[in-house]
Structure formats: structure tokens, C-alpha cells
Design a protein around this motif. Structure first.
Motif, mmCIF file in Angstrom:
data_model
loop_
_atom_site.group_PDB
_atom_site.id
_atom_site.type_symbol
_atom_site.label_atom_id
_atom_site.label_comp_id
_atom_site.label_asym_id
_atom_site.label_seq_id
_atom_site.Cartn_x
_atom_site.Cartn_y
_atom_site.Cartn_z
ATOM 1 N N SER A 125 0.835 -1.199 0.000
ATOM 2 C CA SER A 125 0.000 0.000 0.000
ATOM 3 C C SER A 125 0.874 1.254 0.000
ATOM 4 O O SER A 125 1.933 1.294 0.629
ATOM 5 C CB SER A 125 -0.903 0.008 1.231
ATOM 6 O OG SER A 125 -1.585 1.235 1.361
ATOM 7 N N THR A 126 0.411 2.271 -0.705
ATOM 8 C CA THR A 126 1.144 3.548 -0.746
ATOM 9 C C THR A 126 0.533 4.591 0.196
ATOM 10 O O THR A 126 0.947 5.748 0.188
ATOM 11 C CB THR A 126 1.144 4.103 -2.180
ATOM 12 O OG1 THR A 126 -0.219 4.285 -2.622
ATOM 13 C CG2 THR A 126 1.855 3.146 -3.140
ATOM 14 N N MET A 127 -0.432 4.164 1.017
ATOM 15 C CA MET A 127 -1.073 5.096 1.944
ATOM 16 C C MET A 127 -0.065 5.605 2.964
ATOM 17 O O MET A 127 0.769 4.848 3.475
ATOM 18 C CB MET A 127 -2.254 4.430 2.657
ATOM 19 C CG MET A 127 -3.380 4.016 1.735
ATOM 20 S SD MET A 127 -4.797 3.303 2.629
ATOM 21 C CE MET A 127 -5.528 4.780 3.317
ATOM 22 N N GLN A 128 -0.145 6.883 3.270
ATOM 23 C CA GLN A 128 0.709 7.490 4.279
ATOM 24 C C GLN A 128 -0.166 8.209 5.301
ATOM 25 O O GLN A 128 -1.029 9.015 4.930
ATOM 26 C CB GLN A 128 1.685 8.475 3.637
ATOM 27 C CG GLN A 128 2.674 7.815 2.688
ATOM 28 C CD GLN A 128 3.679 8.805 2.126
ATOM 29 O OE1 GLN A 128 3.560 10.013 2.332
ATOM 30 N NE2 GLN A 128 4.677 8.299 1.414
ATOM 31 N N VAL A 129 0.051 7.908 6.562
ATOM 32 C CA VAL A 129 -0.775 8.468 7.628
ATOM 33 C C VAL A 129 0.130 8.925 8.762
ATOM 34 O O VAL A 129 0.979 8.157 9.243
ATOM 35 C CB VAL A 129 -1.794 7.434 8.159
ATOM 36 C CG1 VAL A 129 -2.622 8.042 9.283
ATOM 37 C CG2 VAL A 129 -2.687 6.915 7.038
ATOM 38 N N ALA A 130 -0.020 10.154 9.178
ATOM 39 C CA ALA A 130 0.714 10.674 10.336
ATOM 40 C C ALA A 130 -0.252 10.713 11.514
ATOM 41 O O ALA A 130 -1.219 11.494 11.504
ATOM 42 C CB ALA A 130 1.265 12.063 10.045
ATOM 43 N N ILE A 214 2.160 1.094 8.901
ATOM 44 C CA ILE A 214 2.379 2.404 8.295
ATOM 45 C C ILE A 214 2.488 3.519 9.329
ATOM 46 O O ILE A 214 2.931 4.620 9.007
ATOM 47 C CB ILE A 214 1.287 2.734 7.245
ATOM 48 C CG1 ILE A 214 -0.098 2.794 7.881
ATOM 49 C CG2 ILE A 214 1.301 1.714 6.111
ATOM 50 C CD1 ILE A 214 -1.160 3.296 6.914
ATOM 51 N N ALA A 215 2.103 3.229 10.574
ATOM 52 C CA ALA A 215 2.253 4.220 11.647
ATOM 53 C C ALA A 215 2.057 3.535 12.988
ATOM 54 O O ALA A 215 1.365 2.515 13.081
ATOM 55 C CB ALA A 215 1.249 5.363 11.492
#
Length: 271
Positions: A125-130, A214-215
Motif C-alpha cells: 500500500s502507498t497510503m501514508q498516515v501521520a 504504516i504508523a
């Protein structure tokens, strides 16, 4: 003569019957001594606890049978009389619940492990979550769902809800949550591509090659994740005491370290 023969016959039958009872007692005693240690454990412990149980069996020749599910479900089964020797919970609340009902041995209880809460997506997945205050997770999800354990009962779901509330994101996503019976079921929804994001423990994410972390949620965003373990009140299996000692020892530590757990209880040098 007939009377004498009848008395001898009766005595013989009594003796044989006594031998049979003794045999059954011996067999029953052997079964009691060699029966498996039955552990009710949080689903997130599966990989590490399976490895620890296998190591203990190689060392002692004794077997461990583990029933994995959400801690709330296991606690309710114990409350209903299920024959578990040990309860290994993913949070303090469900252990406290059994303790308040007198269903564990308080002197055996120890807070053993810690964990971290993470956001996962499918591998690639290319999703980015801060994960920071004010995050608009609802916008990131769009029309999709967020996989979590049941937020009012499953420990991972309760931690996840607390973290989202802390970040100000819960109100926006509460109607987008796909609630699962336990944390491994939530992980599976992401692993299969049925949900783009999920909230699970770090140790669960490590166990599945089809997901990526991813986080990581900030520690201060949720209550500390603590895994307590204790003997149940009704356990009479001496091997359960020995297995609990093994879990607390440095011999079991590599299996939990491998999965990403942290030790919050002090490991002992014995087995």
C-alpha cells in the motif's frame, strides 16, 4: 460345603471388584497427573505462546493446549465454568473482572508483557498516515472501512478507540469501523484486502507477511498495553504452576521478543 463355597465365591468377587476399582483409580490418577495444561489466551499471543509451549514440551515432555480468542470472550467462558488452568489476558480489565469474582489465584497473578498499537495496511500500500492530533482519518478512508476489534469489549478495540479519541479522529470514523471479534480477525480483514486500514498490535502485524505497519500510535494516546497472566481458582493441575513459572522465566523470553512483545515483568532465571 455349599455355604463355604458361596463364601469363598463372594470373597473372590469382592477381591476382584476391589482390584478393578484400584485399577480405575490408578488410571484416573495417571490421567490427572499427565493431562495437558489448558491455557485461555488472548488471540494476539498465538505465535509466541505456541512457540513457548512447544519449547516447554521439549524440555519437560508435558503438553500445553491453548484456546485463543478475545480476552473478553475467554473471561466470560471462565466465569461460566470452562476448565482453564491459566488465563493470559491482553488487558488488565478482564483479569480484574475475574479477580473481583474470585476466579483467579491472586498470588499467582503477574503483569508479564507489553505491546504497541499500530495502524496497518495491505502489503504494498502507498497510503501514508501521520498519527498526530487533528488527523482527518475519515477523509483518508473515504468510503472504505477501518478494521478494529470490538471497541467496547476487545482489548485492542478499546485501546484503538481511546487512541482515536485522543487524536480527535474518533467522531469522524466511528461509523466507518468494521468491528471484529478479536484482533487477529481485524488483521485478517486488512490482510485479505477487505479493509484498507486496521488497528492492531505490533505483534500481530509482525505475524502476517501480507500487511505493513504504516504508523505507530503514540504511547500517551491510549492506556498502557499490559498482558497479565494468572492461575485460575479451580485449577488443580500441578503442571500449570510449572508452565507459569516457565513463562515468567528467561527461557520463554526469546519467543516473545521475536514477536515484538516487551517484558514488563522481571524474568526469572528458573524454569
Amino acid at each position: 460345603m455349599r455355604s463355604t463355597r458361596a463364601s469363598i465365591g463372594k470373597a473372590a468377587k469382592t477381591f476382584l471388584f476391589g482390584l478393578l476399582l484400584s485399577g480405575f483409580a490408578l488410571v484416573g490418577g495417571a490421567s490427572a497427573q499427565t493431562r495437558d495444561v489448558v491455557v485461555f489466551a488472548a488471540a494476539s499471543l498465538k505465535n509466541a505462546l505456541d512457540d513457548a509451549g512447544a519449547a516447554w514440551m521439549r524440555e519437560t515432555g508435558k503438553r500445553v493446549t491453548v484456546s485463543y480468542a478475545a480476552s473478553n470472550a475467554l473471561a466470560k467462558q471462565i466465569e461460566a465454568g470452562a476448565p482453564a488452568d491459566l488465563f493470559f489476558s491482553a488487558d488488565l480489565d478482564w483479569m480484574d473482572s475475574l479477580a473481583s469474582k474470585g476466579l483467579i489465584r491472586p498470588e499467582s497473578r503477574v503483569s508479564l508483557l507489553g505491546n504497541a498499537l499500530v495502524l496497518v495496511a495491505a502489503k504494498g500500500s502507498t497510503m501514508q498516515v501521520a498519527l498526530q492530533p487533528g488527523i482527518d482519518l475519515a477523509a483518508i478512508l473515504g468510503n472504505d472501512r477501518l478494521a478494529m476489534g470490538h471497541v467496547d469489549a476487545v482489548p485492542a478495540g478499546k485501546y484503538g478507540k481511546a487512541a482515536l479519541e485522543h487524536l480527535g479522529a474518533w467522531a469522524g470514523v466511528k461509523d466507518k469501523v468494521a468491528q471484529a471479534d478479536n484482533v487477529r480477525a481485524a488483521l485478517l480483514l486488512v490482510s485479505r484486502g477487505e479493509a484498507p486500514l486496521g488497528i492492531v498490535y505490533r505483534t500481530d502485524a509482525v505475524s502476517d507477511p501480507n500487511v505493513s505497519i504504516i504508523a505507530t500510535f503514540p504511547n500517551e494516546s491510549h492506556p498502557p498495553i499490559v498482558y497479565p497472566v494468572a492461575l485460575t481458582k479451580d485449577s488443580s493441575n500441578p503442571d500449570a504452576v510449572a508452565f507459569l513459572a516457565f513463562l515468567r522465566s528467561d527461557k520463554s523470553r526469546p519467543f516473545f521478543d521475536k514477536q515484538g512483545f516487551t517484558f514488563v515483568g522481571k524474568a526469572t532465571s528458573g524454569s
